[in-house]
Design a protein around this motif. Structure first.
Motif, short mmCIF file in Angstrom:
data_model
loop_
_atom_site.label_atom_id
_atom_site.label_comp_id
_atom_site.label_asym_id
_atom_site.label_seq_id
_atom_site.Cartn_x
_atom_site.Cartn_y
_atom_site.Cartn_z
N SER A 61 0.78 -1.26 -0.08
CA SER A 61 0.07 0.02 0.06
C SER A 61 0.90 1.25 0.02
N ILE A 62 2.04 1.16 -0.20
CA ILE A 62 2.85 2.30 -0.10
C ILE A 62 2.91 3.19 -1.54
N TYR A 63 2.63 2.53 -2.66
CA TYR A 63 2.55 2.90 -3.80
C TYR A 63 0.94 2.91 -4.08
N PRO A 64 0.24 4.07 -4.64
CA PRO A 64 -1.24 3.98 -5.01
C PRO A 64 -1.16 3.01 -6.02
N PRO A 65 -2.51 2.52 -6.31
CA PRO A 65 -2.48 1.36 -7.08
C PRO A 65 -2.90 1.60 -8.62
N SER A 177 -1.19 10.31 -4.43
CA SER A 177 -1.77 10.59 -3.28
C SER A 177 -1.89 12.20 -2.91
N ILE A 178 -1.03 12.81 -3.46
CA ILE A 178 -0.94 14.28 -3.37
C ILE A 178 -2.42 14.98 -3.40
N MET A 179 -3.04 14.11 -4.43
CA MET A 179 -4.26 14.87 -5.21
C MET A 179 -5.35 14.71 -4.12
#
Length: 235
Positions: A61-65, A177-179
């Motif tokens: 779950s570290i990198y968005p999918p 995820s910054i969005m």
């Protein structure tokens, strides 16, 4: 269907942009490393039906999918083929140039749209991103679509436009995820519309966008809760 001069212009923008990117990706044969290697491994796992997991089988779950999911779809159709990803990304990169034309045209005028599109065709970071297994190109494409639909909502606050904008914002968040907090920054768009529509309608449309964002994020949030027993909105 009769083609106008603008149609021919858009086709020319797309074809020239695609050819420029294709020439670049044909010369490149880099093996993914760093972040690109992780995206590749996640995409391979998803394409094989093993889920969004690390090489040892533990949940990731570290990198968005969304970007690994995008790559995994290409792998399902073409196998574990980096070149296929680069070709698809070259097509998307060409569409970015077309979108930039439309954004410039809507925001200022045809001449500005044309100049901006021409610059984007030969803008080196845009060209290079087509050959990288990284989020940047796909995210740029989604971000251009978001700007395009924000401008469409300024023209006409249709139900459909708000739903599409919300879904795009959700997909963008699942790419980077910054969005997650970006919906706050589109509030000025709705303030701008206060003289054109009733406040009650503006608020309903904004809530509609938030609901569409929540809808697109929900499967991922539920997955994370089932895995970690915690609320993890993105990564």
């Amino acid at each position: 269907m009769k083609f106008s001069k603008e149609h021919y212009l858009l086709i020319s923008i797309f074809l020239l942009a695609f050819i420029v990117r294709l020439i670049f990706v044909l010369k490149g044969s880099d093996i993914p490393e760093g972040d690109a290697y992780i995206y590749d491994r996640l995409a391979v796992s998803m394409s094989h039906g093993n889920g969004y997991v690390n090489s040892d089988g533990s949940p990731h779950s570290i990198y968005p999918p969304f970007y690994p999911f995008f790559v995994s779809v290409i792998y399902i159709f073409f196998g574990h083929n980096y070149f296929a990803v680069r070709i698809v990304q070259s097509i998307i990169g060409a569409f970015i140039c077309v979108l930039i034309y439309h954004i410039g045209r809507k925001a200022i005028g045809i001449a500005v749209g044309g100049i901006a599109a021409f610059i984007s065709i030969f803008y080196l970071p845009f060209i290079k991103s087509a050959g990288l297994l990284l989020t940047e190109l796909l995210f740029t494409f989604i971000l251009c679509l978001i700007v395009f639909y924000v401008l469409k909502i300024q023209e006409e606050m249709k139900f459909k436009n708000c739903i599409i904008l919300g879904l795009l914002l959700g997909i963008a968040t699942l790419t980077k995820s910054i969005m997650l907090f970006f919906p706050i920054f589109i509030i000025p768009t709705f303030i701008y519309l206060k003289d054109k529509y009733k406040i009650s309608r503006i608020l309903k449309r904004y809530v509609l966008i938030l609901l569409a964002i929540a809808f697109s994020l929900m499967p991922w949030v539920i997955r994370n809760y089932n895995v970690y027993h915690k609320f993890v909105p993105v990564s």
